[in-house]
Scaffold this motif. Structure first.
Motif, PDB file in Angstrom:
ATOM      1  N   UNK B 158       0.830  -1.213   0.000  1.00 29.45           N
ATOM      2  CA  UNK B 158       0.000   0.000   0.000  1.00 29.45           C
ATOM      3  C   UNK B 158       0.860   1.258   0.000  1.00 29.45           C
ATOM      4  N   UNK B 159       2.174   1.071   0.111  1.00 29.84           N
ATOM      5  CA  UNK B 159       3.054   2.242   0.231  1.00 29.84           C
ATOM      6  C   UNK B 159       2.944   3.175  -0.956  1.00 29.84           C
ATOM      7  N   UNK B 160       2.664   2.611  -2.118  1.00 27.99           N
ATOM      8  CA  UNK B 160       2.586   3.465  -3.313  1.00 27.99           C
ATOM      9  C   UNK B 160       1.438   4.476  -3.179  1.00 27.99           C
ATOM     10  N   UNK B 161       0.337   4.029  -2.582  1.00 26.65           N
ATOM     11  CA  UNK B 161      -0.791   4.947  -2.379  1.00 26.65           C
ATOM     12  C   UNK B 161      -0.447   5.979  -1.302  1.00 26.65           C
ATOM     13  N   UNK B 162       0.122   5.465  -0.206  1.00 32.30           N
ATOM     14  CA  UNK B 162       0.471   6.347   0.922  1.00 32.30           C
ATOM     15  C   UNK B 162       1.453   7.433   0.460  1.00 32.30           C
ATOM     16  N   UNK B 163       2.451   7.013  -0.324  1.00 31.74           N
ATOM     17  CA  UNK B 163       3.483   7.959  -0.765  1.00 31.74           C
ATOM     18  C   UNK B 163       2.873   9.046  -1.642  1.00 31.74           C
ATOM     19  N   UNK B 164       1.902   8.647  -2.474  1.00 36.19           N
ATOM     20  CA  UNK B 164       1.264   9.636  -3.352  1.00 36.19           C
ATOM     21  C   UNK B 164       0.488  10.685  -2.569  1.00 36.19           C
ATOM     22  N   UNK B 165      -0.218  10.229  -1.537  1.00 33.67           N
ATOM     23  CA  UNK B 165      -0.979  11.165  -0.689  1.00 33.67           C
ATOM     24  C   UNK B 165      -0.001  12.086   0.048  1.00 33.67           C
ATOM     25  N   UNK B 166       1.056  11.493   0.615  1.00 35.00           N
ATOM     26  CA  UNK B 166       2.033  12.288   1.366  1.00 35.00           C
ATOM     27  C   UNK B 166       2.697  13.315   0.450  1.00 35.00           C
ATOM     28  N   UNK B 167       3.031  12.902  -0.770  1.00 33.90           N
ATOM     29  CA  UNK B 167       3.672  13.845  -1.700  1.00 33.90           C
ATOM     30  C   UNK B 167       2.718  14.975  -2.103  1.00 33.90           C
ATOM     31  N   UNK B 168       1.446  14.618  -2.272  1.00 32.46           N
ATOM     32  CA  UNK B 168       0.449  15.638  -2.611  1.00 32.46           C
ATOM     33  C   UNK B 168       0.342  16.673  -1.499  1.00 32.46           C
ATOM     34  N   UNK B 169       0.305  16.182  -0.249  1.00 33.71           N
ATOM     35  CA  UNK B 169       0.214  17.096   0.904  1.00 33.71           C
ATOM     36  C   UNK B 169       1.482  17.933   1.023  1.00 33.71           C
ATOM     37  N   UNK B 170       2.615  17.307   0.714  1.00 31.41           N
ATOM     38  CA  UNK B 170       3.900  18.009   0.774  1.00 31.41           C
ATOM     39  C   UNK B 170       3.933  19.155  -0.250  1.00 31.41           C
ATOM     40  N   UNK B 171       3.377  18.873  -1.411  1.00 35.70           N
ATOM     41  CA  UNK B 171       3.320  19.887  -2.468  1.00 35.70           C
ATOM     42  C   UNK B 171       2.487  21.087  -2.003  1.00 35.70           C
ATOM     43  N   UNK B 172       1.353  20.776  -1.366  1.00 41.84           N
ATOM     44  CA  UNK B 172       0.487  21.850  -0.854  1.00 41.84           C
ATOM     45  C   UNK B 172       1.198  22.642   0.252  1.00 41.84           C
ATOM     46  N   UNK B 173       1.958  21.943   1.088  1.00 40.38           N
ATOM     47  CA  UNK B 173       2.692  22.613   2.177  1.00 40.38           C
ATOM     48  C   UNK B 173       3.716  23.585   1.586  1.00 40.38           C
ATOM     49  N   UNK B 174       4.396  23.135   0.549  1.00 44.69           N
ATOM     50  CA  UNK B 174       5.403  23.979  -0.102  1.00 44.69           C
ATOM     51  C   UNK B 174       4.740  25.212  -0.709  1.00 44.69           C
ATOM     52  N   UNK B 175       3.627  24.970  -1.371  1.00 43.01           N
ATOM     53  CA  UNK B 175       2.885  26.046  -2.020  1.00 43.01           C
ATOM     54  C   UNK B 175       2.474  27.103  -0.977  1.00 43.01           C
ATOM     55  N   UNK B 176       1.981  26.614   0.162  1.00 46.67           N
ATOM     56  CA  UNK B 176       1.508  27.521   1.203  1.00 46.67           C
ATOM     57  C   UNK B 176       2.670  28.283   1.830  1.00 46.67           C
ATOM     58  N   UNK B 177       3.756  27.570   2.069  1.00 45.43           N
ATOM     59  CA  UNK B 177       4.935  28.202   2.670  1.00 45.43           C
ATOM     60  C   UNK B 177       5.450  29.326   1.769  1.00 45.43           C
ATOM     61  N   UNK B 178       5.549  29.048   0.475  1.00 43.45           N
ATOM     62  CA  UNK B 178       6.078  30.063  -0.461  1.00 43.45           C
ATOM     63  C   UNK B 178       5.133  31.260  -0.570  1.00 43.45           C
ATOM     64  N   UNK B 179       3.833  30.957  -0.507  1.00 44.66           N
ATOM     65  CA  UNK B 179       2.848  32.037  -0.570  1.00 44.66           C
ATOM     66  C   UNK B 179       3.072  33.010   0.594  1.00 44.66           C
ATOM     67  N   UNK B 180       3.443  32.434   1.743  1.00 44.61           N
ATOM     68  CA  UNK B 180       3.653  33.269   2.930  1.00 44.61           C
ATOM     69  C   UNK B 180       5.001  33.963   2.940  1.00 44.61           C
ATOM     70  N   UNK B 181       6.040  33.232   2.541  1.00 47.31           N
ATOM     71  CA  UNK B 181       7.384  33.755   2.794  1.00 47.31           C
ATOM     72  C   UNK B 181       8.160  34.247   1.575  1.00 47.31           C
ATOM     73  N   UNK B 182       7.811  33.826   0.381  1.00 41.17           N
ATOM     74  CA  UNK B 182       8.635  34.166  -0.782  1.00 41.17           C
ATOM     75  C   UNK B 182       8.792  35.676  -0.959  1.00 41.17           C
TER      76      UNK B 182
END
Lengths: 125, 211
Positions: B158-182
């Motif tokens: 099931x790791x392939x599914x878990x990794x995809x969800x985690x990467x998606x959330x990570x992408x959103x975290x990056x997006x939000x962080x840059x929106x705040x700090x860039x």
């Protein structure tokens, strides 16, 4: 003198979509009595105090894991612009009995100004 | 994956990202850098709550059943290998049962994944959809006939599914962080860390010891 010349508290907030449990955890972590709420664009939209959590969640037996910050926050919140004049802001805050307000730059929350800091600045002048 | 694991993994991975590294480089003082790091943690926490928490916390019985089916599938392969060599070509029926168990496990995981992706809105940023991942599982089925292939397929599980969800959330975290700090780091007012305002009487470790 402008707000941007003051020392602000780091922007600490929760998102509108955070559950009340997450909000309570943040309050516990900060040991503060209230926290500002921001939307997806980081614009301050409300404030939640421990009184809000008591009155709007605990006292009515609502489920804090389901309720969101936006459901219990007090709104609207006074937003101070980073270019606002400190004297005008301190007068307005004293008039409304505000202890702290969110400071925004281009709409985004960048910090928190306290009445203490504003009074300190006016004394220093 | 729980929130703590996600945040600590995220801090490790996301700081290697060029845009975020640039942002940290522009910080003028250690205090500013510390605030940005805290901001990054906040973004990771928010993204986990919004995009991954439900997925990881709502597996419940489905997650256990899937694990049992996958383990059963691995077990049948071992039985088949033993029968094949000891009894000469026997045990294909057992292997067939194992393959069915794996298909069932894949169906359960895929259904849970697809539902969450649609509900959370991650579908816009996740390129590999559930169908492709299930396709990958079909590839695994073929690969599992190779020596050691079954163990590889089990570990991937099931790791392939878990990794995809985690990467998606990570992408959103990056997006939000840059929106705040860039942009913010260019001309920031002086900030004092929140910890300066902590009231030790209300510290979390004393929360259960009334005064």
């Amino acid at each position: 003198m402008q707000i941007k010349e003051c020392v602000l508290i780091e922007p600490y907030f929760c998102k509108e979509t955070d559950t009340v449990v997450d909000v309570a955890k943040k309050l516990r972590e900060t040991t503060l009595r209230h926290i500002f709420v921001v939307n997806d664009a980081f614009q301050p939209t409300g404030i939640i105090s421990i009184i809000d959590i008591n009155n709007r969640v605990v006292a009515v037996g609502a489920n804090p894991s389901v309720l969101k910050a936006k459901d219990i926050m007090s709104k609207p919140v006074d937003i101070i612009n980073i270019n606002d004049d400190t004297l005008t802001v301190s007068n307005a805050m004293m008039e409304k009995n505000r202890v702290m307000c969110p400071v925004a730059k281009d709409g985004k929350m960048v910090g928190i100004i306290t009445i203490n800091e504003l009074l300190r600045r006016s004394e220093a002048k | 994956m729980n929130k703590q694991d996600f945040v600590s993994n995220g801090i490790g991975l996301i700081e290697k990202d060029n845009a975020i590294t640039d942002c940290f480089k522009r910080a003028k003082t250690d205090q500013e850098r510390e605030l940005m790091k805290k901001g990054l943690e906040q973004s990771l926490e928010t993204a986990y709550n919004a995009y991954a928490k439900d997925y990881f916390e709502s597996k419940n019985a489905g997650g256990y059943i899937s694990k049992i089916l996958r383990t059963a599938s691995l077990g049948t392969s071992a039985i088949w290998a033993y029968s094949f060599f000891v009894f000469g070509g026997a045990g294909f029926g057992v292997l067939g049962i194992g393959a069915l168990a794996k298909v069932a496990a894949e169906y359960i995981d895929n259904k849970h994944y697809e539902e969450h992706v649609k509900k959370s809105g991650l579908e816009k940023i996740i390129s590999k959809d559930g169908l492709l991942l299930a396709g990958e599982a079909a590839g695994q089925l073929a690969a599992s006939y190779l020596p050691g292939g079954e163990i590889w397929a089990f570990l991937r599980g099931t790791k392939k599914y878990d990794a995809n969800i985690a990467n998606g959330a990570l992408y959103r975290a990056k997006e939000e962080f840059l929106k705040r700090f860039a942009d913010a780091v260019k001309e920031e007012p002086k900030l004092v860390p929140l910890k300066e305002f902590r009231d030790p009487r209300y510290a979390a470790d004393l929360a259960f010891s009334p005064a």
